[in-house]
Write a protein that holds these residues in place. Structure first.
Motif, PDB file in Angstrom:
ATOM      1  N   MET A 154       0.843  -1.155   0.000  1.00  0.00           N
ATOM      2  CA  MET A 154       0.000   0.000   0.000  1.00  0.00           C
ATOM      3  C   MET A 154       0.899   1.233   0.000  1.00  0.00           C
ATOM      4  SD  MET A 154      -3.291   0.401   0.267  1.00  0.00           S
ATOM      5  CE  MET A 154      -3.532  -1.230   0.843  1.00  0.00           C
ATOM      6  N   ASN A 191       1.125   5.322  -0.061  1.00  0.00           N
ATOM      7  CA  ASN A 191       0.329   6.517   0.189  1.00  0.00           C
ATOM      8  C   ASN A 191       1.207   7.747   0.050  1.00  0.00           C
ATOM      9  OD1 ASN A 191      -2.262   5.327   1.216  1.00  0.00           O
ATOM     10  ND2 ASN A 191      -0.807   4.372   2.578  1.00  0.00           N
ATOM     11  N   GLN A 218      -6.683  -2.827   6.434  1.00  0.00           N
ATOM     12  CA  GLN A 218      -7.674  -1.752   6.287  1.00  0.00           C
ATOM     13  C   GLN A 218      -7.788  -0.944   7.572  1.00  0.00           C
ATOM     14  OE1 GLN A 218      -9.583  -0.677   3.475  1.00  0.00           O
ATOM     15  NE2 GLN A 218      -9.746   1.009   4.927  1.00  0.00           N
ATOM     16  N   LEU A 269      -5.072   1.552   7.568  1.00  0.00           N
ATOM     17  CA  LEU A 269      -5.388   2.622   6.619  1.00  0.00           C
ATOM     18  C   LEU A 269      -6.383   3.607   7.242  1.00  0.00           C
ATOM     19  CD1 LEU A 269      -5.641   0.617   3.294  1.00  0.00           C
ATOM     20  CD2 LEU A 269      -3.942   2.357   3.870  1.00  0.00           C
ATOM     21  N   CYS A 307      -2.531   7.284  -4.123  1.00  0.00           N
ATOM     22  CA  CYS A 307      -2.372   6.094  -3.289  1.00  0.00           C
ATOM     23  C   CYS A 307      -2.680   4.848  -4.117  1.00  0.00           C
ATOM     24  CB  CYS A 307      -3.301   6.162  -2.078  1.00  0.00           C
ATOM     25  SG  CYS A 307      -2.938   7.540  -0.974  1.00  0.00           S
ATOM     26  N   TYR A 327      -9.210  -2.174  -0.798  1.00  0.00           N
ATOM     27  CA  TYR A 327      -8.943  -1.287   0.335  1.00  0.00           C
ATOM     28  C   TYR A 327      -9.414   0.116  -0.032  1.00  0.00           C
ATOM     29  CZ  TYR A 327      -5.974  -5.192   1.604  1.00  0.00           C
ATOM     30  OH  TYR A 327      -5.512  -6.441   1.916  1.00  0.00           O
ATOM     31  N   LEU A 355      -9.703   4.491   1.438  1.00  0.00           N
ATOM     32  CA  LEU A 355      -9.426   5.587   2.367  1.00  0.00           C
ATOM     33  C   LEU A 355     -10.656   6.470   2.384  1.00  0.00           C
ATOM     34  CD1 LEU A 355      -5.746   6.460   1.445  1.00  0.00           C
ATOM     35  CD2 LEU A 355      -6.553   5.682   3.665  1.00  0.00           C
TER      36      LEU A 355
END
Length: 192
Positions: free
Chosen positions: A1, A3, A109, A112, A131, A147, A149
């Motif tokens: 992941m 970001n 998750q 996140l 991301c 996933y 945000l």
């Protein structure tokens, strides 16, 4: 992941930063010096012979200074992830964990969500459009989970991704990275 903080060095809230500095024991003359270094700074945009009207910077740390990266690290140092490992370089953060099943995916998750909540509480923004999710595995069939945000689904990268000058592909074969290095050597040889 992977970001990205949005305009990370520009968005640091001064008052929140000063509170964090006090919390880690920075006080007295040193805190006053940092405060005077950051507050009441004017910015001007120059283009050819044109200059903008000076405005006061109400957030951010002076980029190009040696102190800015340290202040940025102090600002974000308190982000705590319970379930994942992180790697950071400047305003780029990678959150990762081994995911075998839905329980593991839920833990990722959760971190996140922790990151997003921290950003909201600190007047900081993530550039959600940058991301990405990438799954690394040599398995023939990948188990992939979605996933998000703040409810925005994150883009899953299926091909290779360049990170700090290195190409990573989902199978971790580094073929593109090797080819890029060979091309660079060939170009350098031609230039000589």
């Amino acid at each position: 992941m992977k970001n990205y903080f949005a305009k990370a060095f520009d968005k640091i809230n001064h008052q929140i930063l000063f509170i964090k500095l006090k919390q880690i024991g920075i006080c007295g003359s040193f805190l006053s010096w940092i405060t005077s270094f950051i507050e009441d700074r004017q910015q001007i945009v120059a283009f050819k012979e044109f200059w903008s009207i000076p405005i006061y910077a109400t957030s951010g740390v002076p980029q190009g200074s040696h102190l800015a990266p340290i202040l940025f690290l102090v600002f974000i140092n308190e982000i705590i992830f319970q379930n994942c490992t992180t790697l950071m370089f400047a305003d780029d953060i990678k959150i990762f964990r081994i995911v075998h099943n839905q329980v593991d995916a839920n833990l990722l998750q959760s971190d996140l969500d922790t990151l997003y909540d921290w950003c909201i509480n600190n007047n900081f923004m993530l550039n959600i459009s940058k991301c990405q999710i990438m799954t690394f595995s040599r398995a023939q069939v990948l188990s992939t989970f979605d996933y998000n945000l703040n409810g925005v689904m994150l883009h899953r990268t299926m091909g290779s991704i360049k990170d700090l000058g290195i190409y990573f592909d989902p199978k971790l074969k580094f073929k593109e990275c090797v080819n890029d290095s060979v091309e660079n050597v060939d170009v350098q040889a031609e230039e000589q």
